[in-house]
Write an enzyme that holds these catalytic residues in place. Structure first.
Site, short mmCIF file in Angstrom:
data_model
loop_
_atom_site.label_atom_id
_atom_site.label_comp_id
_atom_site.label_asym_id
_atom_site.label_seq_id
_atom_site.Cartn_x
_atom_site.Cartn_y
_atom_site.Cartn_z
N TYR A 1 0.83 -1.21 0.00
CA TYR A 1 0.00 0.00 0.00
C TYR A 1 0.86 1.25 0.00
O TYR A 1 0.67 2.16 -0.82
CB TYR A 1 -0.90 -0.03 1.23
CG TYR A 1 -1.81 1.17 1.38
CD1 TYR A 1 -2.94 1.31 0.60
CD2 TYR A 1 -1.54 2.14 2.34
CE1 TYR A 1 -3.79 2.40 0.73
CE2 TYR A 1 -2.38 3.23 2.50
CZ TYR A 1 -3.50 3.36 1.71
OH TYR A 1 -4.33 4.45 1.86
N LYS B 1 1.22 4.06 -3.02
CA LYS B 1 0.82 5.45 -2.79
C LYS B 1 1.99 6.41 -2.99
O LYS B 1 1.82 7.52 -3.52
CB LYS B 1 0.24 5.60 -1.38
CG LYS B 1 -1.12 4.93 -1.19
CD LYS B 1 -2.19 5.61 -2.02
CE LYS B 1 -3.58 5.14 -1.66
NZ LYS B 1 -4.64 5.84 -2.40
#
Length: 283
Positions: free
Chosen positions: A176, A180
């Site tokens: 994640y 990002k």
């Protein structure tokens, strides 16, 4: 029109003119915006905030139910469309169709994202690829389609909702956080390329926010205690708490997006605005 709930202690924002029930930010009245991941959470809050500021919004989501509900609430100012941001052809078709039927896009907001937590040793190839397909490549697809058109007109604003995990390591969040961080750098590079064409590209990096994604990380039946642990921090996982003392409301993030999309931020581009209550100490 439905009004957003403001957490206790949050005053109304100054500097906007009152038009009945709607407070209008200069530069958004009549603008057309595209928002991905708009069916719930931060995406839905962004749609509501943009509408309150006078914009028309094309709200998209992989699951159309949430955006259809939003459209029903907002009296013709929201157009609901299903969209898989990982499908480049679908994104291009939607953006082209939007401009043909509703007019030129002024704003694009990338909110669509996924989170599957877990240590790297147990992370599957599929989970790694899925994070980048949605959180990074989806941002690329939407931003490419929107920026091409915006640059030709000499104006536009693109905002990518990323995460403070993209700037500070988090145990169990490697895929994640990496996806990002990549989305932020992509947005900044795009901003550099299109700056001379009058297109601004910025990112907003939230911390823990009261969404379904956040709640999915908590222990079932221990939601209150789980929320308190987020606020207090967890030394065992090297995670700081939240100095401001509360988890963000989706409207906190939406406010930042609206600011960066508006003419109030007309001299801001390639910026990454952290909205995390001080949780990362901006390390």
């Amino acid at each position: 029109m439905e009004q957003r709930r403001r957490p206790p202690g949050r005053p109304d924002r100054p500097g906007r003119r009152d038009e009945g029930a709607r407070l209008v930010t200069p530069g958004l009245d009549g603008r057309l915006a595209l928002v991905t991941g708009a069916g719930r959470g931060i995406g839905a809050a962004v749609v509501t905030a943009l509408v309150e500021e006078g914009a028309r919004v094309v709200a998209t989501d992989l699951d159309p139910a949430g955006v259809e509900t939003l459209a029903a609430r907002h009296d013709g100012r929201v157009t609901a469309r299903p969209l898989d941001v990982t499908d480049a052809t679908a994104v291009e078709t939607l953006v082209a169709g939007t401009e043909e039927t509703l007019g030129p896009l002024d704003i694009a907001v990338n909110v669509a994202g996924i989170l599957r937590d877990g240590p790297v040793a147990g992370l599957s190839d599929e989970d790694w690829a899925a994070h980048f397909a949605v959180n990074t490549t989806g941002v690329f697809h939407v931003s490419r389609a929107a920026s091409r058109r915006m640059a030709g007109r000499g104006r536009g604003s693109i905002v990518t909702v990323a995460s403070n995990a993209g700037g500070v390591p988090r145990a169990g969040f490697a895929a994640y956080a990496a996806s990002k961080a990549a989305a932020v750098m992509f947005t900044r590079c795009l901003g550099l390329e299109v700056a001379r064409q009058g297109v601004r590209c910025n990112a907003v990096s939230p911390g823990s926010t009261m969404t379904d994604m956040q709640r999915a990380l908590w222990t079932a039946g221990e939601e209150e205690a789980s929320a308190q642990r987020v606020v207090e921090g967890d030394p065992a996982t090297y995670r700081t708490g939240i100095p401001l003392g509360r988890i963000a409301d989706p409207s906190d993030i939406a406010d930042a997006v609206v600011f960066l999309a508006s003419d109030h931020a007309q001299h801001i581009t390639m910026h990454n605005l952290y909205v995390d209550g001080g949780a990362t100490l901006r390390a």
